[in-house]
Design an enzyme around this catalytic site. Sequence first.
Site, PDB file in Angstrom:
ATOM      1  N   GLU A 302       0.824  -1.200   0.000  1.00 36.92           N
ATOM      2  CA  GLU A 302       0.000   0.000   0.000  1.00 36.92           C
ATOM      3  C   GLU A 302       0.863   1.258   0.000  1.00 36.92           C
ATOM      4  O   GLU A 302       0.573   2.220  -0.713  1.00 36.92           O
ATOM      5  CB  GLU A 302      -0.922  -0.007   1.225  1.00 36.92           C
ATOM      6  N   ASP A 306       0.771   4.023  -2.914  1.00 36.50           N
ATOM      7  CA  ASP A 306       0.427   5.406  -2.605  1.00 36.50           C
ATOM      8  C   ASP A 306       1.496   6.354  -3.131  1.00 36.50           C
ATOM      9  O   ASP A 306       1.197   7.320  -3.830  1.00 36.50           O
ATOM     10  CB  ASP A 306       0.303   5.598  -1.084  1.00 36.50           C
ATOM     11  N   SER A 522     -12.516  -8.956  -6.058  1.00 35.86           N
ATOM     12  CA  SER A 522     -13.027 -10.114  -6.780  1.00 35.86           C
ATOM     13  C   SER A 522     -13.780 -10.935  -5.761  1.00 35.86           C
ATOM     14  O   SER A 522     -13.616 -10.762  -4.564  1.00 35.86           O
ATOM     15  CB  SER A 522     -11.891 -10.929  -7.389  1.00 35.86           C
ATOM     16  N   ASP A 571     -18.863  14.545 -14.991  1.00 32.61           N
ATOM     17  CA  ASP A 571     -19.952  13.823 -14.336  1.00 32.61           C
ATOM     18  C   ASP A 571     -19.930  12.350 -14.762  1.00 32.61           C
ATOM     19  O   ASP A 571     -19.807  12.050 -15.949  1.00 32.61           O
ATOM     20  CB  ASP A 571     -21.276  14.489 -14.735  1.00 32.61           C
ATOM     21  N   ASP A 592     -24.235  12.332  -7.172  1.00 33.79           N
ATOM     22  CA  ASP A 592     -24.870  11.096  -6.714  1.00 33.79           C
ATOM     23  C   ASP A 592     -23.973  10.431  -5.669  1.00 33.79           C
ATOM     24  O   ASP A 592     -22.763  10.678  -5.641  1.00 33.79           O
ATOM     25  CB  ASP A 592     -25.132  10.155  -7.902  1.00 33.79           C
TER      26      ASP A 592
END
Length: 612
Positions: A302, A306, A522, A571, A592
């Site tokens: 990670e 990053d 998955s 969008d 949304d």
Amino acid sequence: MLWSSLVTVVVYGLAQVAQGKPLGSKRWDELSIKHEWVEVPRGWTLEGPAPAEHKFVMRLALKQDGFDELVRHLYEVSEPTHERYGNHLSKEEVDALIAPHPDTADLVEAWLAHHGIQSSDCHRSDAGDWIKVSVSVEQAEQMLSTKYNVYTHETTGEQIVRAMSYSLPSVLEGHIETVAPTTYFGTMRAMRATNHVSPVKPIENDHELQALVSPGNLATVPASCATTITPTCLRALYNSSTYVPKATATNVIGVAGYLEEFANNADLQTFFNRFRTDAVGQTFETVLVNGGGNNQNEPGTEANLDIQYTEGITAPTPNVYFSTGGSPPFTPDSFTTTNSNEPYLDFLDFLGTQSSIPQTISTSYGDDEQTVPKDYATSVCNLFAQFGARGTSFLFSSGDEYTDAPYPVRGVGGGSCRTNDGTNVVRFQPEFPASCPFVTAVGGTIKINPEVAVSFSGGGFSNYFAQPSYQTAKVQTFLTALGSTNEGLFNASGRAYPDVAAQSEGFQVVIGGRVTSVAGTSASAPTMLIQDAQTFAGIVALLNDFRLSNGKSSLGFLNPLLYSATTGLTDITSGSNPGCSTNGFTARAGWDPVTGLGTPDFGRLQSVVLNA
Ligand SMILES: *[C@@H]1O[C@H](CO)[C@@H](O)[C@H](O)[C@H]1NC(C)=O
Ligand SMILES: *[C@@H]1O[C@H](CO)[C@@H](O)[C@H](O)[C@H]1NC(C)=O
């Protein structure tokens, strides 16, 4: 100080006389429950009582006397139409606002003294709003009228010392906001239980891809970017390919890492050689926080991901990797002080002490909001307000977490989505800190031409934090269009998230010298290595560069600007975020709760931020 403490004693003494109670230590006797669970938090098993002599660091959050004032300042300096836009506060100005009232400080000190804790035993934040003190389990149990137990995490085996409830003297109500560790069970390790990297056939380099990109023309985003993400893809997709950062002497982007996850420089160079040749030689600074390490022989997936993507987008902008110490696991026979297992608070504490902090910070961390006690969540959320006021943009992924493995989906909620308040009904599960109104929450997309919402993109409505006015109009438009869909499953008056979105999976990353691809999810192997927040943070860092190099301030808290912008966000209008055995929400035109306002168009955002 002496004078004010005398006044405090007199005032409280009078109150007690008025209530017919004697003066003195009795004032601590009447208790109020601060927080309690009705059941042991899911995923944890009770082992037994914590040893009385076990020592840990207790934190107390004191009421910040000028917090409402701080929020007023935050909105004034973050609202692009306000004359004070960009006029951020200094550390000293923020500290003055978040300092506790002297009466609060004195009262808490008197209570600590009553439990044998002297002022000199306490470590205070610069503003005095957080106190840290080393206590034994026995002492903490007396102070908080509780029982601490040892609990084991069912997946990781991690052991922690926590309580099912805790109380404070009623007279401290309105003076102490939260005490930790008490009833918040979440830990970095437990949240990272389902990390997963799936090696797929990597593309060896993307020099060919780079040649395909025609700046400003999204139609030329290489087709391979539909499934395999590299910096070239992101820079083409988000229209930043041709931008050359200039404010590299002042602009910084920070990545926060925990759990002894180290970003590796050799891997970064390999990554640059493959994917961003013009950045070869550029490194990053590692800042060690609270005993954090930097073992270059142990590249973390990670951490590498990053730093490779924030650098891949922002080079040559300086990048800082904050390595915050993981906490040692609980050992029953160790009576030495273990830290409080709150690396996240350690990191924010540390930032609060710095006179200069990166203008953009992304961090991976998240938990179901309902598993974070409201008092604790509020105290942490309030910390973000102070960094926003100081001019830093904080970005969080809206779905960076899967607590209920083996469920592969977060979306509107992972796992059973049952409430933990005893009613046990199914409700969408908002995620914290994405649900905090003072951060920018980033949802996830996949594919290109067009991008679509990724199914695990976290989104929804907070049950803790009210809907901030900067988003009301756009959220109401969505709610009107939604009609009665999902009615009763979410809180329409809560802070709605995510705010924006970015690509989230299929990122090529170099780990231990080898290119690997990080998949989103998955059925058999959920992952939390979602890169949307880092990607969006990279674009924000470039925007900060643009503003700074034009003699303007950094952007700071982004949301009022983002919600008022009329251009600059693409969008996303298809895809949905199923969860909780429902279809979740569907992305549509306008804001949304799947992809927020959309994905960034750096070229257009440049004019938005320059005119702000
Ligand atoms: C809904 O949100 C509001 C505003 O944040 C809050 O006061 C209320 O308690 C929430 N309701 C539920 C059922 O969580
Ligand atoms: C990319 O940004 C430029 C400004 O730098 C703008 O003119 C152009 O329209 C943008 N491209 C797209 C596809 O939005």
